[in-house]
Motif scaffolding. Structure first.
Motif, mmCIF file in Angstrom:
data_model
loop_
_atom_site.group_PDB
_atom_site.id
_atom_site.type_symbol
_atom_site.label_atom_id
_atom_site.label_comp_id
_atom_site.label_asym_id
_atom_site.label_seq_id
_atom_site.Cartn_x
_atom_site.Cartn_y
_atom_site.Cartn_z
ATOM 1 N N THR A 280 -2.169 -8.193 20.633
ATOM 2 C CA THR A 280 -0.758 -8.079 20.279
ATOM 3 C C THR A 280 -0.230 -9.391 19.728
ATOM 4 O O THR A 280 0.489 -9.420 18.713
ATOM 5 N N LYS A 281 -0.565 -10.494 20.370
ATOM 6 C CA LYS A 281 -0.088 -11.805 19.909
ATOM 7 C C LYS A 281 -0.609 -12.121 18.516
ATOM 8 O O LYS A 281 0.086 -12.703 17.685
ATOM 9 N N ILE A 282 -1.858 -11.720 18.238
ATOM 10 C CA ILE A 282 -2.432 -11.942 16.906
ATOM 11 C C ILE A 282 -1.592 -11.240 15.849
ATOM 12 O O ILE A 282 -1.260 -11.807 14.809
ATOM 13 N N ASP A 283 -1.240 -9.977 16.116
ATOM 14 C CA ASP A 283 -0.494 -9.200 15.122
ATOM 15 C C ASP A 283 0.956 -9.636 15.003
ATOM 16 O O ASP A 283 1.509 -9.717 13.906
ATOM 17 N N LEU A 284 1.591 -9.919 16.140
ATOM 18 C CA LEU A 284 3.015 -10.231 16.113
ATOM 19 C C LEU A 284 3.310 -11.580 15.483
ATOM 20 O O LEU A 284 4.267 -11.739 14.729
ATOM 21 N N TYR A 285 2.480 -12.573 15.783
ATOM 22 C CA TYR A 285 2.800 -13.941 15.388
ATOM 23 C C TYR A 285 2.346 -14.273 13.969
ATOM 24 O O TYR A 285 2.670 -15.321 13.442
ATOM 25 N N SER A 286 1.583 -13.369 13.338
ATOM 26 C CA SER A 286 1.067 -13.647 12.002
ATOM 27 C C SER A 286 2.103 -13.290 10.938
ATOM 28 O O SER A 286 2.858 -12.331 11.079
ATOM 29 N N ASP A 287 2.114 -14.078 9.860
ATOM 30 C CA ASP A 287 2.897 -13.702 8.698
ATOM 31 C C ASP A 287 2.283 -12.446 8.098
ATOM 32 O O ASP A 287 1.113 -12.136 8.311
ATOM 33 N N GLN A 288 3.061 -11.743 7.281
ATOM 34 C CA GLN A 288 2.617 -10.448 6.791
ATOM 35 C C GLN A 288 2.232 -10.479 5.319
ATOM 36 O O GLN A 288 2.770 -11.247 4.527
ATOM 37 N N VAL A 289 1.268 -9.614 4.982
ATOM 38 C CA VAL A 289 0.830 -9.406 3.607
ATOM 39 C C VAL A 289 1.011 -7.921 3.304
ATOM 40 O O VAL A 289 0.682 -7.073 4.143
ATOM 41 N N PHE A 290 1.522 -7.595 2.120
ATOM 42 C CA PHE A 290 1.796 -6.206 1.761
ATOM 43 C C PHE A 290 0.828 -5.764 0.669
ATOM 44 O O PHE A 290 0.805 -6.323 -0.426
ATOM 45 N N CYS A 291 0.009 -4.748 0.977
ATOM 46 C CA CYS A 291 -0.975 -4.226 0.029
ATOM 47 C C CYS A 291 -0.754 -2.727 -0.155
ATOM 48 O O CYS A 291 0.026 -2.104 0.570
ATOM 49 N N PHE A 292 -1.480 -2.147 -1.127
ATOM 50 C CA PHE A 292 -1.267 -0.745 -1.467
ATOM 51 C C PHE A 292 -2.584 0.008 -1.500
ATOM 52 O O PHE A 292 -3.629 -0.538 -1.861
ATOM 53 N N THR A 293 -2.509 1.294 -1.131
ATOM 54 C CA THR A 293 -3.642 2.196 -1.311
ATOM 55 C C THR A 293 -3.666 2.637 -2.771
ATOM 56 O O THR A 293 -2.689 2.433 -3.503
ATOM 57 N N PRO A 294 -4.767 3.271 -3.228
ATOM 58 C CA PRO A 294 -4.797 3.777 -4.612
ATOM 59 C C PRO A 294 -3.681 4.773 -4.912
ATOM 60 O O PRO A 294 -3.285 4.925 -6.065
ATOM 61 N N LYS A 295 -3.153 5.443 -3.875
ATOM 62 C CA LYS A 295 -2.052 6.388 -4.080
ATOM 63 C C LYS A 295 -0.674 5.723 -4.063
ATOM 64 O O LYS A 295 0.334 6.380 -4.246
ATOM 65 N N GLY A 296 -0.655 4.406 -3.798
ATOM 66 C CA GLY A 296 0.607 3.678 -3.807
ATOM 67 C C GLY A 296 1.271 3.532 -2.459
ATOM 68 O O GLY A 296 2.386 3.009 -2.371
ATOM 69 N N ASP A 297 0.607 3.974 -1.379
ATOM 70 C CA ASP A 297 1.187 3.811 -0.039
ATOM 71 C C ASP A 297 1.119 2.338 0.375
ATOM 72 O O ASP A 297 0.112 1.661 0.145
ATOM 73 N N LEU A 298 2.189 1.868 1.016
ATOM 74 C CA LEU A 298 2.265 0.468 1.437
ATOM 75 C C LEU A 298 1.551 0.278 2.774
ATOM 76 O O LEU A 298 1.778 1.018 3.723
ATOM 77 N N ILE A 299 0.695 -0.726 2.848
ATOM 78 C CA ILE A 299 -0.011 -1.085 4.082
ATOM 79 C C ILE A 299 0.350 -2.525 4.418
ATOM 80 O O ILE A 299 0.156 -3.426 3.596
ATOM 81 N N THR A 300 0.876 -2.738 5.619
ATOM 82 C CA THR A 300 1.274 -4.074 6.054
ATOM 83 C C THR A 300 0.187 -4.682 6.926
ATOM 84 O O THR A 300 -0.277 -4.055 7.877
ATOM 85 N N LEU A 301 -0.198 -5.918 6.600
ATOM 86 C CA LEU A 301 -1.292 -6.591 7.292
ATOM 87 C C LEU A 301 -0.887 -8.009 7.654
ATOM 88 O O LEU A 301 0.002 -8.580 7.019
ATOM 89 N N PRO A 302 -1.542 -8.611 8.642
ATOM 90 C CA PRO A 302 -1.266 -10.018 8.943
ATOM 91 C C PRO A 302 -1.866 -10.932 7.886
ATOM 92 O O PRO A 302 -2.821 -10.564 7.194
ATOM 93 N N HIS A 303 -1.288 -12.123 7.753
ATOM 94 C CA HIS A 303 -1.796 -13.118 6.812
ATOM 95 C C HIS A 303 -3.268 -13.418 7.129
ATOM 96 O O HIS A 303 -3.646 -13.575 8.279
ATOM 97 N N GLY A 304 -4.109 -13.470 6.081
ATOM 98 C CA GLY A 304 -5.529 -13.712 6.277
ATOM 99 C C GLY A 304 -6.343 -12.445 6.429
ATOM 100 O O GLY A 304 -7.552 -12.511 6.663
ATOM 101 N N ALA A 305 -5.705 -11.274 6.274
ATOM 102 C CA ALA A 305 -6.402 -9.998 6.459
ATOM 103 C C ALA A 305 -7.427 -9.773 5.350
ATOM 104 O O ALA A 305 -7.300 -10.272 4.234
ATOM 105 N N THR A 306 -8.441 -8.988 5.667
ATOM 106 C CA THR A 306 -9.527 -8.656 4.751
ATOM 107 C C THR A 306 -9.545 -7.146 4.515
ATOM 108 O O THR A 306 -8.801 -6.401 5.166
#
Length: 710
Positions: A377-403
């Motif tokens: 939980t601490k890993i997810d909450l305290y990380s800055d966020q990165v916003f990416c998209f699926t091929p269909k255009g859906d938004l996926i929110t990830l922590p900074h440094g995500a792969t």
């Protein structure tokens, strides 16, 4: 102190239908329950729940939440009972108070299982009714405002740390930006007072140097918008010290390099006016590249909507401009509390509406223990966020440094488990590639794929890490059991016993395990030795072994056959050593290592010199006949080459022609005439590796080639 009638009037100001009697009962009940209790400041304790209720009225929350604020400490710190609260204030209030109470003694220490369990219970309560979180945030805000009264410096720092790691990110997740900012800045005062003082001094210097620059920019921005036919409210602000400091740390920049120390908000009537205002700003001032973000068409997960841009504005100052409507501004300021403020579907607003909270519940289910859940939980909450998209255009929110692996698990756990590759913006990339804002990610899957233990070192999200660990635990349990059974069976043969004639229940009980299966799993993990099992199953075995040793007698039974090793991915219970990178065809030996099972080494690996001297920990291993067919295996070579143009190209081309795959290359020494490099490459077996080494030695630019053993 807020008087009883004043509290009622505060609520009546935004809710004419306030239940005055309910508030009065709660006010009196809380005052009597806390009685003569005192705060660290020396003030009556009752002032604290009263101030919490006052903060909740500023959010314009409903009666039940205000009452919960008044009563939130009664179950924990007074003789009041749940049944008493339920009878006087109803089931809804009682459940809310109980939900807040679950977290009342939270101390964020991964070493304290009780507090991690408290947090787990709180998340469950929050998922049922998000108002539990609102009350707890108000409680923490008042505690932070009065933190200076606590004399113990370590305790102040601990409270500040848990505030910045848990509570401020939770406030952000539900869109309460103002509360998040205040919590962070109050915590910053105790976590790093020198850094805060330095940043405040620099901000004051800029203000003195530039004079009333906020007023001048605000006036000019209003004039430009008016010329464009827009009615807008404009106001400026300085970024908070903590926000500035964290950005300096994250981006590794100095204070002078920051471009958005000053920000201006533009409030317009509707969405169309937002884009017109943006056009006006961009047409009059030069845009700073890469600094435009459209959170209107792509809202943040907490429903934040706004246009962000940075321009080279009046007086050649870099300024950030945020453009939004009044409704957007309300959501940005009050977050989820705006639903009560504007009476928007408040009856339906529970934790199920928040994706991040659903992900937390999934992490809770995947975690082996409350402490592990708290870590994720601490890993997810305290990380800055990165916003990416699926091929269909859906938004996926990830922590900074995500792969891409994090992305796959955020889409669905099964997608993560079967991920074999990824396309980012249409191009195949390694799974370790760090994603950036705006990337479109397509996951390539295979039913034959399963998570690898190495993935834990690649992922950045708590959700992915929890899912990987759960899968590996499930898979590993079977593998460790099978390995443990083999190890015990071989040990019994060497000692002259037949495992089939024994139940192992005496050994299981003696070594403190619930079942024989659990015992064998721990043997496979390397946490219990086969000698311990023998001596626990046969109490006289220790003396018998010692007598044999003194007499020089050999152990009875035939020498055990070699344990087979499958290939490139032998499993969780048996790992290929990263020191020597054994490949099929090598003579190999296994060492039982606590917590890891069996680590496979080449027979001449240098690290074996420091391995355990316990003979029971050493295993005779052999590759399966088809091990080379299971895929490619990692090995390392050291190449000394002449320093001339094209030398590296010739080396890499020859490796490729011989079907080797370079995974890493590092120069370790370089002179005017030559350089030495370490090359990690994937090969099928020892024969394949030998062929590549022999081919490299034929190159005129290559002086020497040797395999690296450690």
């Amino acid at each position: 102190m807020i008087r009883q009638y004043e509290l009622v009037e505060r609520v009546r100001a935004y809710d004419p239908n306030v239940d005055e009697k309910l508030l009065d009962r709660a006010y009196v009940f809380s005052m009597r329950a806390h009685g003569a209790q005192k705060r660290a400041s020396g003030d009556p304790y009752f002032l604290h729940p009263l101030e919490v209720a006052g903060i909740l009225t500023d959010m314009r929350l409903d009666d039940a939440t205000i009452v919960t604020g008044l009563l939130h400490d009664t179950l924990e710190d007074t003789v009041a009972t749940y049944e008493e609260v339920e009878s006087l204030f109803g089931v809804e209030v009682a459940q809310l108070v109980d939900g807040v109470t679950k977290l009342s003694k939270l101390e964020l220490s991964s070493e304290d299982a009780k507090q991690a369990e408290n947090f787990r219970k709180f998340v469950l309560a929050m998922s049922k009714d998000i108002r539990v979180l609102l009350v707890k945030l108000a409680d923490r805000l008042h505690n932070m405002r009065t933190l200076h009264f606590i004399k113990n410096v370590d305790k102040r720092r601990r409270i500040a740390l848990e505030t910045v790691e848990i509570y401020a990110p939770l406030a952000e997740r539900i869109g309460m930006q103002a509360m998040k900012t205040e919590l962070e800045d109050l915590a910053f005062l105790y976590l790093n007072p020198d850094a805060r003082e330095s940043i405040v001094a620099r901000l004051n210097f800029l203000t003195e140097k530039a004079g009333n620059i906020q007023g001048r920019v605000t006036h000019e921005l209003e004039a430009r918008l008016k010329q464009a036919g827009l009615e807008a409210e404009v106001f400026g602000r300085q970024k908070q010290p903590y926000s500035i400091w964290r950005k300096m740390q994250r981006d590794n920049v100095s204070f002078e390099q920051l471009s958005d120390v000053m920000a201006f908000r533009v409030i317009v009537e509707d969405e169309d006016a937002c884009y017109r205002a943006l056009g006006a700003a961009h047409s009059d001032w030069r845009v700073v590249p890469g600094r435009f973000k459209d959170y209107i068409s792509n809202p943040k997960p907490n429903n934040y909507r706004s246009l962000h841009t940075t321009v080279l504005g009046p007086e050649r100052q870099r300024i950030e401009i945020q453009i939004r409507t009044r409704d957007m501004h309300a959501i940005a300021t009050y977050g989820v509390a705006a639903h009560w403020r504007y009476k928007q579907d408040v009856q339906k607003l529970d934790g199920s509406q928040f994706g991040w909270l659903r992900h937390m519940i999934e992490m809770l289910e995947n975690a082996e223990s409350p402490e592990e859940f708290l870590e994720h939980t601490k890993i997810d909450l305290y990380s800055d966020q990165v916003f990416c998209f699926t091929p269909k255009g859906d938004l996926i929110t990830l922590p900074h440094g995500a792969t891409p692996i994090d992305f796959a698990y955020m889409v669905h756990t099964d997608v993560g488990h079967t991920c074999v590759g990824a396309k980012v913006n249409g191009t195949m990339v390694p799974l370790s590639t760090e994603l950036t804002n705006g990337d479109q990610v397509e996951i390539v899957r295979s039913k034959a794929q399963t998570p690898s233990p190495s993935w834990e070192g690649i992922v950045a999200s708590g959700r992915a890490r929890a899912a990987i660990r759960r899968f590996l635990r499930s898979q590993g349990r079977d593998e460790y059991f099978e390995l443990g059974q083999k190890l015990v069976e071989r040990a019994f043969i060497r000692a002259g016993y037949n495992l089939q004639d024994q139940t192992l229940e005496p050994a299981s009980r003696a070594l403190g395990h619930k079942s024989v299966d659990d015992l064998l799993i721990e043997v496979g993990r390397g946490n219990v030795t086969v000698r311990q099992v023998l001596e626990a199953e046969f109490p006289g075995e220790k003396n018998r072994r010692e007598r044999r040793r003194m007499a020089g007698d050999p152990l009875p039974g035939d020498g055990p056959q070699a344990i087979p090793v499958s290939g490139a991915n032998p499993g969780v219970a048996m790992q290929l050593g990263t020191c020597c990178h054994p490949v099929p065809g090598d003579r190999i030996v296994g060492v039982v290592t606590p917590g890891k099972g069996v680590v496979v080494h080449t027979i001449d690996c240098e690290s074996l010199g420091t391995a355990t001297e316990d003979p029971d920990a050493w295993l005779n291993l052999a590759w399966e006949a088809d091990a080379a067919r299971h895929g490619y295996h990692l090995s390392s070579i050291e190449v000394r080459s002449q320093n001339e143009p094209g030398a590296l190209g010739k080396i890499s081309t020859l490796i490729g022609k011989n079907h080797g795959n370079i995974t890493n290359l590092k120069l370790t020494e370089r002179t005017m005439k030559a350089y030495t490099m370490l090359i990690d490459l994937e090969v099928q077996d020892v024969k394949h590796l030998t062929e590549i080494i022999a081919a490299l030695r034929t190159l005129t630019v290559v002086d020497t080639v040797e395999r690296v053993r450690s």
